[in-house]
Design a protein around this motif. Sequence first.
Motif, PDB file in Angstrom:
ATOM      1  N   HIS A  57       0.841  -1.190   0.000  1.00 20.44           N
ATOM      2  CA  HIS A  57       0.000   0.000   0.000  1.00 20.44           C
ATOM      3  C   HIS A  57       0.878   1.241   0.000  1.00 20.44           C
ATOM      4  O   HIS A  57       2.073   1.193   0.279  1.00 20.44           O
ATOM      5  N   ARG A 108      -5.483   6.092   9.874  1.00 16.86           N
ATOM      6  CA  ARG A 108      -6.792   6.503   9.363  1.00 16.86           C
ATOM      7  C   ARG A 108      -6.843   6.358   7.835  1.00 16.86           C
ATOM      8  O   ARG A 108      -7.835   5.867   7.277  1.00 16.86           O
ATOM      9  N   ASP A 111      -7.175   2.652   6.744  1.00 14.54           N
ATOM     10  CA  ASP A 111      -8.212   1.803   7.326  1.00 14.54           C
ATOM     11  C   ASP A 111      -9.066   1.104   6.266  1.00 14.54           C
ATOM     12  O   ASP A 111      -9.317  -0.108   6.365  1.00 14.54           O
ATOM     13  N   GLU A 112      -9.482   1.825   5.242  1.00 18.66           N
ATOM     14  CA  GLU A 112     -10.302   1.202   4.192  1.00 18.66           C
ATOM     15  C   GLU A 112      -9.497   0.163   3.410  1.00 18.66           C
ATOM     16  O   GLU A 112     -10.034  -0.866   2.988  1.00 18.66           O
ATOM     17  N   HIS A 113      -8.212   0.458   3.203  1.00 18.76           N
ATOM     18  CA  HIS A 113      -7.349  -0.529   2.532  1.00 18.76           C
ATOM     19  C   HIS A 113      -7.281  -1.806   3.363  1.00 18.76           C
ATOM     20  O   HIS A 113      -7.410  -2.921   2.825  1.00 18.76           O
ATOM     21  N   TYR A 114      -7.074  -1.661   4.677  1.00  9.17           N
ATOM     22  CA  TYR A 114      -7.035  -2.840   5.546  1.00  9.17           C
ATOM     23  C   TYR A 114      -8.360  -3.604   5.488  1.00  9.17           C
ATOM     24  O   TYR A 114      -8.376  -4.842   5.496  1.00  9.17           O
ATOM     25  N   ARG A 115      -9.457  -2.878   5.411  1.00  7.13           N
ATOM     26  CA  ARG A 115     -10.763  -3.540   5.344  1.00  7.13           C
ATOM     27  C   ARG A 115     -10.856  -4.407   4.086  1.00  7.13           C
ATOM     28  O   ARG A 115     -11.346  -5.540   4.126  1.00  7.13           O
ATOM     29  N   SER A 116     -10.345  -3.871   2.973  1.00  3.93           N
ATOM     30  CA  SER A 116     -10.350  -4.632   1.715  1.00  3.93           C
ATOM     31  C   SER A 116      -9.441  -5.851   1.812  1.00  3.93           C
ATOM     32  O   SER A 116      -9.782  -6.943   1.329  1.00  3.93           O
ATOM     33  N   ASP A 119     -11.146  -8.561   3.749  1.00  5.95           N
ATOM     34  CA  ASP A 119     -12.193  -9.197   2.935  1.00  5.95           C
ATOM     35  C   ASP A 119     -11.604 -10.157   1.904  1.00  5.95           C
ATOM     36  O   ASP A 119     -12.177 -11.210   1.614  1.00  5.95           O
ATOM     37  N   ALA A 136     -10.461  -1.442  11.173  1.00 13.94           N
ATOM     38  CA  ALA A 136     -10.691  -2.531  10.219  1.00 13.94           C
ATOM     39  C   ALA A 136     -10.004  -3.815  10.648  1.00 13.94           C
ATOM     40  O   ALA A 136     -10.429  -4.909  10.276  1.00 13.94           O
ATOM     41  N   SER A 140     -12.794  -6.286  13.328  1.00 10.23           N
ATOM     42  CA  SER A 140     -13.294  -7.142  12.244  1.00 10.23           C
ATOM     43  C   SER A 140     -14.042  -8.368  12.738  1.00 10.23           C
ATOM     44  O   SER A 140     -14.687  -9.067  11.956  1.00 10.23           O
ATOM     45  N   ALA A 202     -16.399   4.128  14.434  1.00 12.35           N
ATOM     46  CA  ALA A 202     -16.195   2.974  13.555  1.00 12.35           C
ATOM     47  C   ALA A 202     -16.863   1.713  14.080  1.00 12.35           C
ATOM     48  O   ALA A 202     -16.807   0.662  13.432  1.00 12.35           O
TER      49      ALA A 202
END
Length: 433
Positions: A57, A108, A111-116, A119, A136, A140, A202
């Motif tokens: 990333h 911060r 965070d969305e990258h970690y969420r992806s 998944d 994330a 989780s 969150a």
Amino acid sequence: MPTKLTVLFAPAYGLSRLNASIALAEELIARGHRAVFAIDQAYRGQVVKRGIQELLHSLPEQVDRDAKDADDWHQYVANNAGALKGDSLEIAGGYCVQQFDRQLAECRALDEHYRSVVDIIRPDVIVVNSYVCAPALVGSGIPWVNLISCTPLLALNDQTLPPPFSGLPFKASIDDWHRYRHQFDDKFAGIQQTINEWYSAAGVGAQLADRQLVLQSPHLNIYVYPKVLDYYSGNTLLANNWLRVDSLVASTTGSQPFELPEKFRGKVGKLVLINMGRVGSGDLALMNKLVAHLTNSEHRFIVVTGSLTDKLVLPDNMWGQSYVSHVSVLPKVDLLITNGNNQSVSEAISYSKPVIVLPLFGEHFESGQRVKELALGLTLCPYTCSMTSLVASVDALVDDKYLHKRLSLIGKYMENSGENQKAVNLLESICNK
């Protein structure tokens, strides 16, 4: 053999955190598990050669690090050098708060990258190695491990131990601890509040407790600290979800073997490694001072030059390179001169090497005080130490036969303690609950 696990590692930016995470991942891989690293693109290729999958990333421009190349970093260090000239509390309330804020901003942004990543990978367990834990990852619903390769004092949050970043002695007055801790807590209160508000928004159930800056995992917390340095006695019972390990030292797999520089061959004198970390090695005034102090020493010095490779002029008794692998070099030297990074000190002791700590900020002061009070090395102020004191300290430690014999026994104990296997056992067990 338990079911093959997929373990996701998310170390914060920094070689120390990366190397400790690699060492734990290697233990898992040896048992047949799969390790995946979500890491900064700056470390491309560093883990794949060890059988670890990498997911890279990068940070958005607005929160990117202050320096992208050596010249920018050198200027950044020069601009911030004044922030490292106070006492440990002044540095904690200024520079360390700034660095904590930066890691929070980076976390911060990721965070969305970690969420992806979660998944896509669907890990069985997540290992976080960071002051700030992303929602994330820790929210989780997947078991997570807090790997603490930096200062244990900040994560343990134990009021019966010296306050973090202080460098206060273990046997200091409790009143001195309380005075420091009160001011420290005030300086970091805003950060704690911001993190808790973020977690609440969150949907993360956990919150930082009073006076706490690092979230503790309900599943497993592993702190890396040699037993010989540990603040707790052998009779202290930690909670079931806490474990101390002596060290997490990555293997030499994929590392270039270190060969003694040609200019040193045939010369007498002990061999000393100088590694002042990314900040110290980027401070031209400081590095020039250390080089000048040791120019006439009878010993030979390997200098990690960092971003100053093209700016630092080394004398005949020194050889430098921007980066050297500790696991390749430490077995061959007689002494480490370091800023006091916890991972570096743990690695040195595991290889039976004494240390001179020249602390710059944060946990460095703790390391310096601890090796001094346990007679495993010395500590000096990097900015005010004299040539005489630095040279005398080097001479004393490389010639101390009793200390080297003692460290040899400590290193053998650490090698055979089996604590890393215990860490893997516990990690496997939380996936089977």
